[in-house]
Design a protein around this motif. Structure first.
Motif, PDB file in Angstrom:
ATOM      1  N   CYS A   1      28.502 -41.098   8.769  1.00  0.00           N
ATOM      2  CA  CYS A   1      29.124 -40.319  10.104  1.00  0.00           C
ATOM      3  C   CYS A   1      30.565 -40.402   9.790  1.00  0.00           C
ATOM      4  O   CYS A   1      31.246 -39.807  10.500  1.00  0.00           O
ATOM      5  CB  CYS A   1      28.569 -41.087  11.271  1.00  0.00           C
ATOM      6  SG  CYS A   1      29.251 -42.434  11.811  1.00  0.00           S
ATOM      7  N   GLY A   2      31.206 -41.230   8.938  1.00  0.00           N
ATOM      8  CA  GLY A   2      32.621 -41.332   8.795  1.00  0.00           C
ATOM      9  C   GLY A   2      33.379 -42.187   9.879  1.00  0.00           C
ATOM     10  O   GLY A   2      34.482 -42.454   9.749  1.00  0.00           O
ATOM     11  N   SER A   3      32.565 -42.941  10.614  1.00  0.00           N
ATOM     12  CA  SER A   3      33.188 -43.775  11.530  1.00  0.00           C
ATOM     13  C   SER A   3      33.844 -44.907  10.980  1.00  0.00           C
ATOM     14  O   SER A   3      33.261 -45.273   9.960  1.00  0.00           O
ATOM     15  CB  SER A   3      32.273 -44.270  12.689  1.00  0.00           C
ATOM     16  OG  SER A   3      32.663 -45.358  13.604  1.00  0.00           O
ATOM     17  N   ALA A   4      35.019 -45.505  11.523  1.00  0.00           N
ATOM     18  CA  ALA A   4      35.549 -46.782  10.943  1.00  0.00           C
ATOM     19  C   ALA A   4      35.179 -47.934  11.628  1.00  0.00           C
ATOM     20  O   ALA A   4      35.564 -48.829  11.269  1.00  0.00           O
ATOM     21  CB  ALA A   4      37.122 -46.378  11.195  1.00  0.00           C
TER      22      ALA A   4
ATOM     23  N   MET B   1      28.140 -34.669  15.483  1.00  0.00           N
ATOM     24  CA  MET B   1      28.577 -35.599  14.594  1.00  0.00           C
ATOM     25  C   MET B   1      29.546 -35.209  13.670  1.00  0.00           C
ATOM     26  O   MET B   1      29.257 -34.044  12.808  1.00  0.00           O
ATOM     27  CB  MET B   1      27.309 -36.238  14.072  1.00  0.00           C
ATOM     28  CG  MET B   1      27.770 -37.669  12.964  1.00  0.00           C
ATOM     29  SD  MET B   1      26.230 -38.371  12.481  1.00  0.00           S
ATOM     30  CE  MET B   1      25.594 -39.052  13.888  1.00  0.00           C
ATOM     31  N   PRO B   2      30.823 -35.882  13.250  1.00  0.00           N
ATOM     32  CA  PRO B   2      31.709 -35.334  12.564  1.00  0.00           C
ATOM     33  C   PRO B   2      31.000 -35.304  10.926  1.00  0.00           C
ATOM     34  O   PRO B   2      30.379 -36.321  10.669  1.00  0.00           O
ATOM     35  CB  PRO B   2      32.744 -36.081  12.633  1.00  0.00           C
ATOM     36  CG  PRO B   2      32.398 -37.093  13.098  1.00  0.00           C
ATOM     37  CD  PRO B   2      31.277 -37.020  14.010  1.00  0.00           C
ATOM     38  N   SER B   3      31.468 -34.406  10.257  1.00  0.00           N
ATOM     39  CA  SER B   3      31.202 -34.393   8.855  1.00  0.00           C
ATOM     40  C   SER B   3      31.768 -35.852   7.909  1.00  0.00           C
ATOM     41  O   SER B   3      33.230 -35.980   8.179  1.00  0.00           O
ATOM     42  CB  SER B   3      31.467 -33.201   7.877  1.00  0.00           C
ATOM     43  OG  SER B   3      30.881 -32.229   8.346  1.00  0.00           O
ATOM     44  N   PRO B   4      31.153 -36.469   7.421  1.00  0.00           N
ATOM     45  CA  PRO B   4      31.888 -37.811   6.574  1.00  0.00           C
ATOM     46  C   PRO B   4      32.658 -37.500   5.400  1.00  0.00           C
ATOM     47  O   PRO B   4      32.400 -36.323   4.871  1.00  0.00           O
ATOM     48  CB  PRO B   4      30.677 -38.691   6.285  1.00  0.00           C
ATOM     49  CG  PRO B   4      29.485 -37.799   6.031  1.00  0.00           C
ATOM     50  CD  PRO B   4      29.807 -36.665   7.075  1.00  0.00           C
ATOM     51  N   PRO B   5      33.716 -37.979   4.920  1.00  0.00           N
ATOM     52  CA  PRO B   5      34.190 -37.913   3.915  1.00  0.00           C
ATOM     53  C   PRO B   5      33.357 -38.171   2.701  1.00  0.00           C
ATOM     54  O   PRO B   5      32.238 -38.762   2.741  1.00  0.00           O
ATOM     55  CB  PRO B   5      35.425 -38.863   3.790  1.00  0.00           C
ATOM     56  CG  PRO B   5      34.946 -39.962   4.729  1.00  0.00           C
ATOM     57  CD  PRO B   5      34.014 -39.430   5.795  1.00  0.00           C
ATOM     58  N   SER B   6      33.440 -37.388   1.384  1.00  0.00           N
ATOM     59  CA  SER B   6      32.791 -37.322   0.301  1.00  0.00           C
ATOM     60  C   SER B   6      32.655 -38.840  -0.105  1.00  0.00           C
ATOM     61  O   SER B   6      33.559 -39.546  -0.304  1.00  0.00           O
ATOM     62  CB  SER B   6      33.262 -36.799  -0.823  1.00  0.00           C
ATOM     63  OG  SER B   6      33.154 -35.310  -0.062  1.00  0.00           O
ATOM     64  N   ALA B   7      31.451 -39.406  -0.414  1.00  0.00           N
ATOM     65  CA  ALA B   7      31.137 -40.611  -0.924  1.00  0.00           C
ATOM     66  C   ALA B   7      31.674 -40.690  -2.437  1.00  0.00           C
ATOM     67  O   ALA B   7      31.470 -39.732  -3.113  1.00  0.00           O
ATOM     68  CB  ALA B   7      29.836 -40.921  -0.978  1.00  0.00           C
ATOM     69  N   PRO B   8      32.041 -41.874  -2.762  1.00  0.00           N
ATOM     70  CA  PRO B   8      32.310 -42.104  -4.226  1.00  0.00           C
ATOM     71  C   PRO B   8      31.197 -41.765  -5.155  1.00  0.00           C
ATOM     72  O   PRO B   8      30.168 -42.335  -4.903  1.00  0.00           O
ATOM     73  CB  PRO B   8      33.060 -43.587  -4.396  1.00  0.00           C
ATOM     74  CG  PRO B   8      32.427 -44.398  -3.186  1.00  0.00           C
ATOM     75  CD  PRO B   8      32.239 -42.878  -2.126  1.00  0.00           C
ATOM     76  N   GLN B   9      31.387 -40.905  -6.176  1.00  0.00           N
ATOM     77  CA  GLN B   9      30.264 -40.672  -6.978  1.00  0.00           C
ATOM     78  C   GLN B   9      29.973 -41.867  -8.087  1.00  0.00           C
ATOM     79  O   GLN B   9      30.407 -41.640  -9.276  1.00  0.00           O
ATOM     80  CB  GLN B   9      30.198 -39.373  -7.580  1.00  0.00           C
ATOM     81  CG  GLN B   9      30.109 -38.066  -6.623  1.00  0.00           C
ATOM     82  CD  GLN B   9      28.855 -38.172  -5.842  1.00  0.00           C
ATOM     83  OE1 GLN B   9      27.690 -38.190  -6.487  1.00  0.00           O
ATOM     84  NE2 GLN B   9      28.992 -38.326  -4.661  1.00  0.00           N
ATOM     85  N   VAL B  10      29.722 -42.961  -7.775  1.00  0.00           N
ATOM     86  CA  VAL B  10      29.621 -44.008  -8.790  1.00  0.00           C
ATOM     87  C   VAL B  10      28.045 -44.023  -9.262  1.00  0.00           C
ATOM     88  O   VAL B  10      26.938 -43.554  -8.707  1.00  0.00           O
ATOM     89  CB  VAL B  10      29.767 -45.380  -8.103  1.00  0.00           C
ATOM     90  CG1 VAL B  10      31.193 -45.334  -7.469  1.00  0.00           C
ATOM     91  CG2 VAL B  10      28.917 -45.717  -6.908  1.00  0.00           C
ATOM     92  N   SER B  11      27.794 -44.492 -10.378  1.00  0.00           N
ATOM     93  CA  SER B  11      26.667 -45.054 -11.168  1.00  0.00           C
ATOM     94  C   SER B  11      25.773 -45.770 -10.237  1.00  0.00           C
ATOM     95  O   SER B  11      26.012 -46.687  -9.439  1.00  0.00           O
ATOM     96  CB  SER B  11      26.679 -45.531 -12.387  1.00  0.00           C
ATOM     97  OG  SER B  11      25.430 -45.718 -13.024  1.00  0.00           O
ATOM     98  N   ASP B  12      24.472 -45.240 -10.319  1.00  0.00           N
ATOM     99  CA  ASP B  12      23.322 -46.227  -9.420  1.00  0.00           C
ATOM    100  C   ASP B  12      23.647 -47.738  -9.964  1.00  0.00           C
ATOM    101  O   ASP B  12      23.101 -48.601  -9.319  1.00  0.00           O
ATOM    102  CB  ASP B  12      21.922 -45.995  -9.629  1.00  0.00           C
ATOM    103  CG  ASP B  12      20.925 -46.451  -8.523  1.00  0.00           C
ATOM    104  OD1 ASP B  12      21.039 -46.437  -7.552  1.00  0.00           O
ATOM    105  OD2 ASP B  12      20.090 -46.913  -9.213  1.00  0.00           O
TER     106      ASP B  12
END
Length: 282
Positions: A25-28, A1-12
């Motif tokens: 998984c990074g899938s579109a 499984m490919p490494s996903p792009p970094s998720a945006p570090q938003v506040s909870d």
């Protein structure tokens, strides 16, 4: 499984931007799982079945009115977590789980980590011995706590963080070799999810992680999954009703607790629990 792009570090507590790929998984290949009130939209990845709010809604907040901390602690004691010296409860809130767990682990030192000031109150009230503010992925937290703990618990925590995969990996980093990771999370395939639709409480969370995805990630990281269980927390019907509707709310609560013992081993079970052992010798 490919490494996903970094998720945006938003506040909870604040919404994030809409994204066109799966944060796991990074899938579109995304489809709409449901659209709920207050403009909450839940997308599901057709490649790995991970579901997530897209865009992130500010309405997501950890809540578990029907959770029995004592029942969870008892189950973990029976699962063989024998006499850990140190335990970090991630997403501890007010520290109610460490308080309950002391009955079954009287010789264990419990620390708490939480992104809110609730953990500081837990420290002041003696529910945890050390309080740490933030997420495991907050800069500096993992380095400060690296390899300190025999057990790390994440009870209904991964559903609320910006990047659950990164948080999971950080949890392994603060475990000692041979230590145990405990994860509880909503089961996206629960029959209650279909029955209640947008009223199902976990559909208000930022992420819904399928059990096979979590197990695959743990195996990929070299962990041994020692326990997997479906459990039920009697809260689905209760939290489907607004609190001002007192009479229906009381009836729903009574029905939740009446049906709870009958649904634990059925498709209606709303939670899974995984215990995994980090590689290495303790």
């Amino acid at each position: 499984m490919p490494s996903p792009p970094s998720a945006p570090q938003v506040s909870d507590r604040f919404p994030g931007p809409r994204r066109g790929d799966c944060p796991w998984c990074g899938s579109a290949r995304l489809r709409t799982r449901l659209r709920g009130p207050r403009a909450v939209a839940l997308d599901e990845c057709e490649a790995c079945a991970h579901a997530f709010q897209n865009p992130r809604s500010p309405a997501d907040a950890p809540s578990s009115p029907g959770r029995s901390h004592r029942a969870t602690a008892r189950a973990l004691a029976l699962a063989g977590l024998a006499d850990p010296e140190s335990w970090l409860d991630v997403g501890t809130g007010h520290g109610h789980f460490p308080e309950a767990a002391r009955e079954f682990f009287p010789y264990t030192s419990f620390d708490g980590l939480d992104p809110t000031a609730r953990v500081e109150r837990a420290l002041a009230e003696g529910r945890v011995e050390e309080a740490h503010r933030g997420l495991l992925t907050t800069p500096g937290v993992t380095d400060r706590l690296r390899a300190r703990y025999d057990v790390v618990s994440m009870l209904h925590h991964l559903a609320h963080v910006p990047d659950p995969r990164a948080e999971l990996r950080a949890a392994l980093a603060v475990l000692r070799p041979g230590g145990h990771l405990v994860v509880e999370a909503p089961a996206p395939d629960s029959a209650y999810a279909t029955l209640l639709g947008s009223l199902w409480p976990p559909h208000r969370h930022a992420h819904l992680l399928p059990l096979p995805n979590l197990e695959a990630e743990l195996h990929a990281l070299g962990c041994t999954v020692t326990t997997t269980a479906r459990v039920h927390q009697p809260q689905d019907l209760t939290t489907a009703f607004p609190r001002p509707l007192r009479a229906p709310l009381r009836a729903a609560t009574a029905l939740d607790h009446l049906l709870g013992p009958l649904t634990r081993r059925t498709r209606f079970a709303n939670t899974y629990r995984v215990v995994a052992r980090r590689p290495g010798r303790s």
